[in-house]
Motif scaffolding. Structure first.
Motif, PDB file in Angstrom:
ATOM      1  N   GLU A  24       0.817  -1.210   0.000  1.00 50.43           N
ATOM      2  CA  GLU A  24       0.000   0.000   0.000  1.00 50.43           C
ATOM      3  C   GLU A  24       0.856   1.268   0.000  1.00 50.43           C
ATOM      4  O   GLU A  24       0.347   2.366  -0.245  1.00 50.43           O
ATOM      5  CB  GLU A  24      -0.957   0.015   1.198  1.00 50.43           C
ATOM      6  N   HIS A  25       2.144   1.133   0.268  1.00 50.76           N
ATOM      7  CA  HIS A  25       3.001   2.309   0.352  1.00 50.76           C
ATOM      8  C   HIS A  25       4.123   2.330  -0.675  1.00 50.76           C
ATOM      9  O   HIS A  25       4.752   3.364  -0.870  1.00 50.76           O
ATOM     10  CB  HIS A  25       3.610   2.411   1.751  1.00 50.76           C
ATOM     11  N   PHE A  26       4.369   1.210  -1.328  1.00 55.05           N
ATOM     12  CA  PHE A  26       5.406   1.143  -2.342  1.00 55.05           C
ATOM     13  C   PHE A  26       4.796   0.632  -3.641  1.00 55.05           C
ATOM     14  O   PHE A  26       3.920  -0.227  -3.625  1.00 55.05           O
ATOM     15  CB  PHE A  26       6.560   0.239  -1.900  1.00 55.05           C
ATOM     16  N   TYR A  27       5.271   1.178  -4.738  1.00 53.94           N
ATOM     17  CA  TYR A  27       4.643   0.866  -6.027  1.00 53.94           C
ATOM     18  C   TYR A  27       5.710   0.625  -7.087  1.00 53.94           C
ATOM     19  O   TYR A  27       6.674   1.397  -7.200  1.00 53.94           O
ATOM     20  CB  TYR A  27       3.735   2.020  -6.460  1.00 53.94           C
ATOM     21  N   ARG A  28       5.521  -0.432  -7.865  1.00 57.39           N
ATOM     22  CA  ARG A  28       6.440  -0.727  -8.961  1.00 57.39           C
ATOM     23  C   ARG A  28       5.959   0.045 -10.185  1.00 57.39           C
ATOM     24  O   ARG A  28       5.103  -0.408 -10.952  1.00 57.39           O
ATOM     25  CB  ARG A  28       6.503  -2.218  -9.236  1.00 57.39           C
ATOM     26  N   SER A  29       6.533   1.213 -10.379  1.00 58.49           N
ATOM     27  CA  SER A  29       6.088   2.124 -11.436  1.00 58.49           C
ATOM     28  C   SER A  29       6.642   1.767 -12.801  1.00 58.49           C
ATOM     29  O   SER A  29       6.189   2.306 -13.814  1.00 58.49           O
ATOM     30  CB  SER A  29       6.506   3.554 -11.087  1.00 58.49           C
ATOM     31  N   HIS A  30       7.616   0.882 -12.829  1.00 56.65           N
ATOM     32  CA  HIS A  30       8.346   0.544 -14.045  1.00 56.65           C
ATOM     33  C   HIS A  30       8.959  -0.822 -13.792  1.00 56.65           C
ATOM     34  O   HIS A  30       9.178  -1.208 -12.639  1.00 56.65           O
ATOM     35  CB  HIS A  30       9.413   1.619 -14.282  1.00 56.65           C
ATOM     36  N   ARG A  31       9.261  -1.559 -14.823  1.00 59.82           N
ATOM     37  CA  ARG A  31       9.820  -2.888 -14.589  1.00 59.82           C
ATOM     38  C   ARG A  31      11.173  -2.830 -13.893  1.00 59.82           C
ATOM     39  O   ARG A  31      11.617  -3.822 -13.318  1.00 59.82           O
ATOM     40  CB  ARG A  31       9.950  -3.664 -15.900  1.00 59.82           C
TER      41      ARG A  31
END
Length: 291
Positions: A231-238
């Motif tokens: 909920e606090h970290f996001y994989r925005s790119h591979r």
């Protein structure tokens, strides 16, 4: 001059998918065949035989050389085209090299088909001029239009994103696992800025006493992603994972979005085009950082 250099250093939205590039190369090869067959420039209309086979050969050469050159760039040179480091200037340079290779292949093809004809080595320059005349201007024009189209679209996406309000800090610490048993890395999650994949390693950017530090971990981004609170970290790119609580600004570019971080506005994390919608949904949901 500065404006031209700035334009050349802007990110370029090249295809990150080899399958998509296959169809693009096939489309360009088909266009070359149709253009040469119906307009018959550079003396093609004067040859005594039906130019169909000749024009088909030029189209196949364009397709084959383009695709093989792309494979060479991706898997031999290992150049990434889905990162901000892939710019308009680099795209123009590789396009010019590609056209030169196609011109050389076209000349060899003519020498093979007409060994007793006028297509000797001395006319190689003519082959280069003819190939560049057909290819360079429409390709670069379409490339500029493509870049402007994506910049406008992604700038609109960026303007629609509202950053969430952070009510508490994520003070808990987490030990990130590595493949090196002698290496251990424990980090306060609120201080973790983002992670970047580097083949068999992951480069971790974090804050330590107000300064930005880096740590190289022998691990994979996918493995570390599972250890972080989703909920606090996001994989925005591979190749990137970002701390959502550290985002200060969202901007659009030709490749997608860029996320500027609070710790340092010069630190920017890319967002792939196919991740924009998901990121907008994530950031539209107000979240509270757990103590």
């Amino acid at each position: 001059m500065k404006s031209i250099l700035r334009k050349l250093n802007e990110a370029y939205p090249d295809s990150a998918n080899l399958k998509a590039f296959f169809w693009e190369a096939l489309g360009v090869g088909t266009f070359i065949f149709l253009f040469l067959y119906f307009f018959r420039p550079f003396g093609i209309g004067q040859i005594p035989e039906d130019p169909l086979i000749l024009c088909v050969g030029f189209g196949l050469i364009t397709f084959g050389v383009s695709f093989l050159f792309e494979v060479f760039i991706r898997f031999v040179l290992k150049i990434r085209k889905d990162l901000p480091s892939w710019t308009l200037g680099k795209w123009i340079l590789t396009t010019a090299i590609l056209i030169a290779l196609i011109a050389l292949a076209n000349h060899v093809y003519l020498m093979y088909r007409y060994p007793s004809g006028p297509f000797h080595v001395g006319n190689l320059l003519f082959s280069f001029i003819a190939t560049f005349a057909i290819g360079i201007f429409p390709i670069i024009f379409s490339g500029l239009v493509n870049q402007l189209r994506y910049v406008k679209r992604n700038a609109q996406h960026a303007s629609e994103i509202q950053l969430p309000q952070i009510e508490k800090h994520l003070a808990e610490k987490l030990s990130l696992s590595t493949s090196n048993k002698k290496q251990s890395f424990r980090i306060e999650l609120d201080k973790l800025l983002y992670m970047e994949a580097m083949q068999n390693y992951v480069l971790v950017y974090y804050l330590a006493e107000g300064d930005i530090e880096k740590e190289i971990l022998r691990s994979t981004l996918s493995k570390l992603e599972k250890e972080l609170p989703q909920e606090h970290f996001y994989r925005s790119h591979r190749s990137f994972i970002v701390n959502l609580g550290q985002i200060s600004k969202v901007e659009g570019n030709a490749q997608g979005l860029t996320l500027s971080l609070k710790a340092n506005g010069d630190l920017q994390v890319p967002v792939s085009r196919n991740k924009i919608k998901e990121l907008k949904n994530r950031l539209s949901q107000k979240f509270v950082i757990r103590p």
